[in-house]
Design a protein around this motif. Structure first.
Motif, PDB file in Angstrom:
ATOM      1  N   MET A  58       0.811  -1.206   0.000  1.00  0.00           N
ATOM      2  CA  MET A  58       0.000   0.000   0.000  1.00  0.00           C
ATOM      3  C   MET A  58       0.848   1.261   0.000  1.00  0.00           C
ATOM      4  O   MET A  58       1.911   1.302   0.619  1.00  0.00           O
ATOM      5  CB  MET A  58      -0.906   0.032   1.234  1.00  0.00           C
ATOM      6  CG  MET A  58      -1.963  -1.044   1.290  1.00  0.00           C
ATOM      7  SD  MET A  58      -3.024  -0.874   2.750  1.00  0.00           S
ATOM      8  CE  MET A  58      -1.880  -1.382   4.048  1.00  0.00           C
ATOM      9  N   GLU A  84      -0.020   4.277   1.637  1.00  0.00           N
ATOM     10  CA  GLU A  84      -0.994   4.919   2.522  1.00  0.00           C
ATOM     11  C   GLU A  84      -0.966   6.426   2.318  1.00  0.00           C
ATOM     12  O   GLU A  84       0.096   7.033   2.192  1.00  0.00           O
ATOM     13  CB  GLU A  84      -0.698   4.575   3.981  1.00  0.00           C
ATOM     14  CG  GLU A  84      -0.992   3.131   4.328  1.00  0.00           C
ATOM     15  CD  GLU A  84      -0.900   2.857   5.817  1.00  0.00           C
ATOM     16  OE1 GLU A  84      -0.604   3.799   6.579  1.00  0.00           O
ATOM     17  OE2 GLU A  84      -1.104   1.702   6.217  1.00  0.00           O
ATOM     18  N   ALA A 120      -7.268   1.712   6.017  1.00  0.00           N
ATOM     19  CA  ALA A 120      -6.522   0.451   5.946  1.00  0.00           C
ATOM     20  C   ALA A 120      -6.686  -0.386   7.207  1.00  0.00           C
ATOM     21  O   ALA A 120      -6.616  -1.618   7.145  1.00  0.00           O
ATOM     22  CB  ALA A 120      -5.046   0.734   5.689  1.00  0.00           C
ATOM     23  N   SER A 140     -11.905  -3.521   7.036  1.00  0.00           N
ATOM     24  CA  SER A 140     -10.773  -3.883   6.177  1.00  0.00           C
ATOM     25  C   SER A 140     -10.396  -5.349   6.366  1.00  0.00           C
ATOM     26  O   SER A 140     -10.330  -5.851   7.496  1.00  0.00           O
ATOM     27  CB  SER A 140      -9.575  -2.998   6.502  1.00  0.00           C
ATOM     28  OG  SER A 140      -8.403  -3.479   5.882  1.00  0.00           O
TER      29      SER A 140
END
Length: 342
Positions: A296, A298, A307, A312
């Motif tokens: 990822m 972020e 996340a 999730s």
């Protein structure tokens, strides 16, 4: 499984009708586009059995004892490479890891010569990742065992699509994708994950929406124009429409290493217009399943608080990856060698 190195690439192939074969008739797994719904269900059923094995105090069975599995990666990887290694070892296979940078590839050895060398050293199966679309097809042409594609170029990532499907089914009420709205959001142009997910999800009856900047949606127009042979599929740059009442949202990594100049004004602007945030999640179903194949960025394609949101399942995807890859190794080994030990 049929196919050639000339088919894979950055453009999604037109959907075709595939006749139903025997329960599992493929010596290789190069992509998911020739798997029938019944074969996908078989992978899901086998994965359930592998999950039971993983729940044991000692998660190991002798199913692949005496078989040699070589993991050959020409690209860096953590999740895929390690989960395949863990999966093969859980099945008691003998595992060898090869990275291109630490092999004779760095001295100019060709892919064909590398595959022939690995076969001469006793490999029964090769799990392969390559930066060039179609490379696993070339390997399958010269290797006498089984090739399992761990990701090739922009083309395909079959095991990721199957673990994503398994994860969705395990979290959605009733365990079915039929009629569920699944959104794939982000850099689909460079995403082998998106291409393989589109095949499996539409095969299982999902209503798939592909969303992102128009510059990152190339290659999917044929599916949108022709209804994907009756499969439900929508292509849009309207993030609000895509996320409205979505049951599943999968954010994709912005692949900066594959980007040509001009596709995006800036990462900041992408995050502002398409990043998956808590505010945007409010448009989705209250119990929306949030996914990301990793790694990822972020704050770019997905906000940090999204996340780790209770909705999730990103860590579940990693865990389920081991079970799915155990299932695939088991099924391929059984086909190639006639039967797999109990």
């Amino acid at each position: 499984m049929t196919g050639g190195a000339d088919r894979p690439g950055g453009v999604l192939p037109a959907p075709v009708a595939v006749p139903s074969p025997a329960p599992w008739a493929h010596r290789h797994l190069l992509d998911v586009d020739t798997l029938t719904r019944g074969e996908i269900e078989l992978v899901m059923k086998t994965t359930d059995e592998m999950r039971d094995i993983l729940a044991r105090p000692i998660p190991k069975v002798p199913a692949l004892r005496g078989m040699a599995v070589t993991i050959l990666f020409y690209e860096a990887s953590t999740r895929t490479r390690v989960s395949f290694e863990v999966a093969a070892k859980n099945l008691s296979a003998d595992v060898v890891n090869i990275t291109a940078s630490a092999s004779s590839v760095s001295k100019g050895e060709s892919l064909v010569d590398t595959i022939r060398t690995i076969e001469a050293l006793g490999a029964d199966m090769i799990v392969m990742r390559h930066s060039v679309s179609g490379a696993p097809y070339l390997a399958a042409d010269v290797f006498g065992g089984s090739i399992l594609n761990g990701g090739d170029g922009w083309h395909a990532h079959p095991s990721q699509a199957l673990l994503d499907l398994f994860t969705m089914r395990s979290r959605l009420p009733g365990g079915s994708l039929e009629g569920r709205k699944v959104v794939i959001l982000g850099d689909v142009l460079h995403s082998r994950v998106a291409r393989s997910n589109l095949w499996t999800l539409t095969a299982m009856g999902a209503d798939v929406w592909i969303c992102g900047p128009s510059t990152l949606l190339r290659g999917y127009e044929a599916w949108a124009a022709h209804g994907a042979a009756g499969r439900r599929f929508t292509l849009t740059s309207d993030v609000s429409a895509a996320l409205r009442d979505a049951d599943v949202v999968m954010a994709l990594r912005i692949q900066k290493e594959r980007m040509a100049s001009g596709l995006l004004p800036s990462l900041r602007e992408y995050a502002a217009r398409y990043g998956l945030t808590q505010e945007r999640l409010r448009a989705c179903s209250p119990d929306v399943v949030v996914m990301h194949p990793g790694p990822m960025n972020e704050g770019v394609e997905i906000a940090a608080d999204v996340a780790v949101d209770p909705r999730s399942v990103i860590t579940d995807q990693v865990t389920n990856g081991v079970a799915v890859r155990m299932a695939l190794l088991y099924l391929l080994a059984g086909t190639h060698h006639g039967k797999v030990g109990a």
